[in-house]
Each structure stands twice: as C-alpha cells, then as structure tokens.
Scaffold this motif. Structure first.
Motif, short mmCIF file in Angstrom:
data_model
loop_
_atom_site.label_atom_id
_atom_site.label_comp_id
_atom_site.label_asym_id
_atom_site.label_seq_id
_atom_site.Cartn_x
_atom_site.Cartn_y
_atom_site.Cartn_z
N PHE A 231 4.98 7.58 -14.66
CA PHE A 231 5.54 7.72 -16.00
C PHE A 231 5.33 6.44 -16.81
O PHE A 231 4.96 6.50 -17.99
N VAL A 232 5.56 5.28 -16.19
CA VAL A 232 5.37 4.02 -16.91
C VAL A 232 3.89 3.86 -17.30
O VAL A 232 3.57 3.40 -18.40
N GLN A 233 3.00 4.24 -16.40
CA GLN A 233 1.58 4.18 -16.72
C GLN A 233 1.27 5.05 -17.94
O GLN A 233 0.50 4.66 -18.82
N ALA A 293 6.71 15.54 -22.58
CA ALA A 293 5.25 15.64 -22.52
C ALA A 293 4.66 14.55 -21.63
O ALA A 293 3.75 14.81 -20.83
N MET A 294 5.20 13.33 -21.74
CA MET A 294 4.69 12.23 -20.91
C MET A 294 5.02 12.45 -19.45
O MET A 294 4.22 12.13 -18.56
N LEU A 295 6.19 13.01 -19.17
CA LEU A 295 6.55 13.27 -17.79
C LEU A 295 5.63 14.33 -17.18
O LEU A 295 5.21 14.21 -16.03
N ASP A 296 5.28 15.35 -17.97
CA ASP A 296 4.34 16.36 -17.48
C ASP A 296 2.98 15.74 -17.17
O ASP A 296 2.38 16.01 -16.13
N ARG A 297 2.51 14.89 -18.08
CA ARG A 297 1.22 14.23 -17.84
C ARG A 297 1.31 13.28 -16.65
O ARG A 297 0.36 13.14 -15.88
N ALA A 298 2.47 12.61 -16.52
CA ALA A 298 2.65 11.70 -15.39
C ALA A 298 2.62 12.45 -14.07
O ALA A 298 2.09 11.96 -13.07
N ARG A 299 3.19 13.66 -14.05
CA ARG A 299 3.18 14.46 -12.83
C ARG A 299 1.75 14.81 -12.42
O ARG A 299 1.40 14.73 -11.24
N HIS A 300 0.93 15.18 -13.40
CA HIS A 300 -0.46 15.49 -13.09
C HIS A 300 -1.22 14.23 -12.67
O HIS A 300 -2.05 14.26 -11.78
N ARG A 301 -0.90 13.12 -13.34
CA ARG A 301 -1.51 11.84 -12.95
C ARG A 301 -1.15 11.50 -11.50
O ARG A 301 -1.99 11.08 -10.71
N GLY A 302 0.12 11.69 -11.15
CA GLY A 302 0.57 11.38 -9.81
C GLY A 302 -0.11 12.24 -8.76
O GLY A 302 -0.46 11.76 -7.68
N VAL A 303 -0.27 13.54 -9.06
CA VAL A 303 -0.93 14.42 -8.11
C VAL A 303 -2.36 13.96 -7.87
O VAL A 303 -2.87 13.98 -6.75
N ARG A 304 -3.04 13.51 -8.94
CA ARG A 304 -4.43 13.06 -8.81
C ARG A 304 -4.54 11.74 -8.07
O ARG A 304 -5.46 11.52 -7.29
N MET A 305 -3.59 10.81 -8.33
CA MET A 305 -3.78 9.43 -7.91
C MET A 305 -2.91 9.01 -6.73
O MET A 305 -3.16 7.99 -6.11
N SER A 306 -1.89 9.78 -6.42
CA SER A 306 -0.96 9.36 -5.37
C SER A 306 -1.67 9.20 -4.04
O SER A 306 -2.27 10.14 -3.52
N TYR A 307 -1.59 7.98 -3.55
CA TYR A 307 -2.13 7.67 -2.24
C TYR A 307 -3.54 8.23 -2.07
O TYR A 307 -3.82 9.03 -1.21
N SER A 319 6.84 19.65 -8.48
CA SER A 319 7.04 19.36 -9.90
C SER A 319 5.81 19.72 -10.71
O SER A 319 5.92 20.04 -11.89
N SER A 320 4.61 19.65 -10.11
CA SER A 320 3.40 19.94 -10.87
C SER A 320 3.29 21.43 -11.19
O SER A 320 2.50 21.82 -12.05
N LYS A 321 4.08 22.27 -10.51
CA LYS A 321 4.02 23.70 -10.77
C LYS A 321 5.06 24.15 -11.79
O LYS A 321 5.05 25.28 -12.24
#
Length: 322
Positions: A231-233, A293-307, A319-321
């Motif tokens: 989210f901060v990103q 809106a930012m939280l939704d984008r952050a969730r998708h970012r996290g799914v792509r980039m997490s670990y 949460s992405s669903k």
C-alpha cells in the motif's frame, strides 16, 4: 563503545555487518561506505526525508563498535554550537578572582582566560580530539544550515582540522568517520561535494522495504507486512505534497500491530492516514475512494511481487478475489 572493530575487508563483509545491526543496505550504498572507510573520505548521503540516511550512521557506528557523535544542523547554526565556545561564566569568575588577587595585567589575563580548561567542545571538535578509535561524526541535514557554515566545514573535511584563533590549529591524529546527510531542500556547494564521496538513497522497492518492515516490526504478521508495504508503495505513486518515507511505513505498521490488525481494510487505513501523511491536504486528497482504489492496486501488486517466485499468503490470495 569499547568493542572497537576493524574496518571490514570487503563490501560484502560491510553489508553483513550492517545487516547484523538490522540495517538493509544495497550494494551501491555499501560500496560508498566501504570506500569512505578505506580512503578516509567523508560520505555525503542525499535523499528524501525518511529513507534511512540517519540510520546509516547509527548502523555504521554500531557495526564498527565506535561512538556516534551527531550534529543536527539548523538555520543559524554557527561555530560556537558546532565546534567550540568559551565558557564565559567561568572566565568572568576567573577575572573576579584575578581582581581580588591583584593580578590583572592585560596580557597575562588574556593568556589565563583562554586556556583549554575554559573551552567547551562541541560535536566537531569532540570528533577531532577523540580518544581511542575514531568515532562516527554524523553531520545531519546539512541543507538546513546556512551556506556560511558549509564554508567553514571545508577546512575540516579537507584536513580534519579546525582553527581556534586563541589556541591555534587542532588536528585529528586519526580522521573521524564522517557521514553527511542532506534532504536536498537546497543544493550544497560544489566545493563541499568535491571533498566527499556521494550516494543517493532512494525509496526502497517492494522487496527491500518488506525486509525492513519484517526486521524492524517483527510483531507484524507476514500478511500485514506485505499488504502495508504494497500500500505504501502504491501511495508513493500519488501526487502528494510530502511522500511517506520508510520511517512512516515502520511507524504505521507498528501502529497497526498495536491495534491488533492482521489485514488492511479501507476503514482502518482512513483512520490511520495521519501516521503516513503529515499534511492535511494530502490526507484529504487520498481519503475515501482513492484509498480503496490504492488498496485494490496494492493487493494486485502484492500478489505479483510477494516473495518473488513463492506462493502469496492466503490473505493475498483471498483479498485479490474480493
């Protein structure tokens, strides 16, 4: 600190030493610090407020087992607050004692009044006249000081010495480890930059900031650490007066942990925006629908980039669903 350690023999060793002090350093920063130590040159660290410049000096001092001498810069800073000043109250008392004893020859009085015992050492002089292993001298937020003070620093940064008119030149037997930080609210003079090695510290990417959060706020769940970091990103991509730094990220995650949160919600973000953003206009600009809106984008970012390469946490997948 009494457990002084030797200068690391490689950049990788320095990175490992900083990591043991819970500082996540990239290769570019570690290289600048390593060369500063080896070449006995000051290192100028520039970057936005809150990216961890001051923490570098703390980590270096702890890693090397050296004392840290910090000089916080501000508008109007002068030699008397940065280097030395005379203890006027003791000098006045000495004059009164000399009068009482009938010893008031002007020349002798001058010599008596400007002895070392009447000198009050400020950070720069303390760093130059250190006992034992050279300390780390942090000149913090130099851009807040006046340009005249920069001019004074040139002598110290070139030869690690200062001149006291009444006593002469004082030189360091061993140069201190000098780190200078600047938030770049104004440009520093080229003459000062030429005396320093330089490193720009940028906002960290997702993976690096996540590592910092996990190290500094171990009480946060993996899911919360990932979501808050993402989210901060995302928040940093918004047009804001003041972008949230790493220090704000850490404060925010710590606050979420104190509120017993395991996952982010738009409601909780709106309630705690004042920890991330320090400007009312910025808070108003993102509160409400922009946060969702930012939280939704952050969730998708996290799914792509997490670990990278690993499965995201169940919280991310769920949460992405939604």
């Amino acid at each position: 600190m009494s457990d002084s350690r030797s200068i690391p023999s490689s950049i990788s060793e320095l990175q490992s030493m900083l990591a043991r002090e819970e500082y996540v350093s990239d290769r570019a920063l570690a290289t600048s610090l390593f060369l500063g130590l080896r070449l006995q040159r000051p290192v100028l660290l520039e970057g936005e407020a809150g990216v961890g410049k001051t923490e570098v000096a703390k980590a270096v001092a702890a890693a090397l087992g050296r004392s840290l001498i910090r000089m916080q810069c501000y508008e109007g800073l002068d030699v008397s607050h940065a280097v030395y000043e005379w203890n006027y109250s003791r000098q006045i008392l000495e004059i009164q004692l000399m009068r009482g004893g009938g010893e008031l020859d002007r020349r002798d009085a001058t010599k008596e009044l400007f002895r070392r015992e009447f000198l009050i050492e400020r950070p720069i002089l303390r760093a130059i006249e250190h006992d034992g292993p050279p300390p780390v001298l942090l000149i913090d937020e130099l851009d807040r000081a006046d340009q005249e003070f920069e001019g004074f620093l040139l002598e110290m940064l070139s030869d690690y010495q200062v001149t006291i008119p009444e006593l002469g030149t004082v030189r360091a037997s061993q140069p201190p480890i000098v780190l200078i930080t600047s938030n770049r609210t104004r440009e520093l003079h080229d003459a000062l930059k030429r005396r320093c090695l330089y490193c720009w510290i940028d906002y960290p990417d997702f993976q690096k900031e996540l590592r910092i959060v996990q190290i500094k706020v171990p009480g946060a769940s993996r899911a919360l650490s990932e979501q808050a970091t993402a989210f901060v990103q995302e928040l940093r991509t918004a047009e804001l007066y003041k972008t949230a730094g790493v220090s704000e990220t850490l404060d925010w995650v710590a606050a979420l942990v104190a509120l017993d949160e395991d996952l982010l919600t738009p409601e909780r973000i709106n309630e705690t925006l004042g920890i991330l953003l320090k400007n009312q206009e910025d808070i108003q600009a993102v509160r409400g629908e922009p946060v969702k809106a930012m939280l939704d984008r952050a969730r998708h970012r996290g799914v792509r980039m997490s670990y990278a390469g690993q499965e995201p946490t169940t919280a991310w997948a769920t949460s992405s669903k939604t």
